[in-house]
Scaffold this motif. Structure first.
Motif, mmCIF file in Angstrom:
data_model
loop_
_atom_site.group_PDB
_atom_site.id
_atom_site.type_symbol
_atom_site.label_atom_id
_atom_site.label_comp_id
_atom_site.label_asym_id
_atom_site.label_seq_id
_atom_site.Cartn_x
_atom_site.Cartn_y
_atom_site.Cartn_z
ATOM 1 N N LEU A 33 10.842 79.323 21.863
ATOM 2 C CA LEU A 33 11.613 79.298 23.100
ATOM 3 C C LEU A 33 13.042 78.863 22.807
ATOM 4 O O LEU A 33 13.257 77.854 22.130
ATOM 5 C CB LEU A 33 10.980 78.335 24.104
ATOM 6 C CG LEU A 33 9.744 78.806 24.863
ATOM 7 C CD1 LEU A 33 8.638 79.311 23.979
ATOM 8 C CD2 LEU A 33 9.235 77.730 25.782
ATOM 9 N N LYS A 41 12.739 76.516 29.855
ATOM 10 C CA LYS A 41 11.778 76.456 28.756
ATOM 11 C C LYS A 41 10.572 75.573 29.083
ATOM 12 O O LYS A 41 9.431 75.985 28.910
ATOM 13 C CB LYS A 41 12.465 75.962 27.464
ATOM 14 C CG LYS A 41 13.577 76.865 26.967
ATOM 15 C CD LYS A 41 14.229 76.344 25.705
ATOM 16 C CE LYS A 41 14.951 75.044 25.874
ATOM 17 N NZ LYS A 41 16.137 75.079 26.736
ATOM 18 N N GLU A 113 10.048 74.612 21.523
ATOM 19 C CA GLU A 113 11.300 74.634 22.277
ATOM 20 C C GLU A 113 12.459 74.358 21.317
ATOM 21 O O GLU A 113 12.315 73.603 20.381
ATOM 22 C CB GLU A 113 11.273 73.582 23.384
ATOM 23 C CG GLU A 113 10.248 73.877 24.469
ATOM 24 C CD GLU A 113 10.384 72.959 25.669
ATOM 25 O OE1 GLU A 113 11.520 72.742 26.141
ATOM 26 O OE2 GLU A 113 9.344 72.473 26.140
#
Length: 153
Positions: A33, A41, A113
């Motif tokens: 992400l 996210k 992330e």
């Protein structure tokens, strides 16, 4: 490379998109992400974790770096979901967390992330199951979410 673009008009729609993607996951995927702070996210990840039937709370591992969720549905071969926030770490830190022990393994899924910060340790397609998901602001509520098999930047 095939891309899929989605526009969501609320955090609820962003979560629903995450839950929808969860239904397609079989294990071994690395979900990368990327996007600005506040672009969706974590909201997307919350929906994804709900879609995988993982009990909450589902918060970003910003200060913990890594959260490990065990699935309670023992009948599924997918046993563990790793949620990593790479905002404050480098690729070598990710390796020290045991990246090679769980990333891409058939019984786990990795949600990463800020993946662009550690992209040198992410296996490129087709060797790895990396799916790049980028989040872009359109307005206060709208987001453009793009799924791709490779990093576009």
């Amino acid at each position: 490379m095939l891309q899929n673009e989605f526009i969501t008009a609320s955090s609820i729609q962003t979560k629903k998109l995450g839950a929808l993607l969860a239904q397609e996951l079989r294990g071994g995927e690395i979900l990368c992400l990327s996007g600005e702070l506040g672009a969706g996210k974590t909201t997307f990840t919350q929906g994804l974790l709900q879609g995988l039937r993982i009990k909450g709370p589902h918060t970003s591992p910003t200060f913990n770096i890594l959260k490990e969720y065990k699935r309670t549905a023992a009948k599924k071969k997918l046993a563990t979901v790793f949620h990593i926030d790479a905002y404050r770490i480098a690729a070598k830190d990710l390796l020290e967390l045991g990246w090679r022990d769980f990333a891409g393994k058939p019984d786990s899924i990795v949600i990463l992330e800020w993946a662009e910060r550690v992209q040198k340790v992410i296996p490129p397609p087709p060797a790895g199951g990396a799916l790049w998901i980028s989040f872009e602001w359109i307005s206060d509520k709208e987001r453009k979410i793009t799924l791709s098999g490779k990093k576009d930047h």
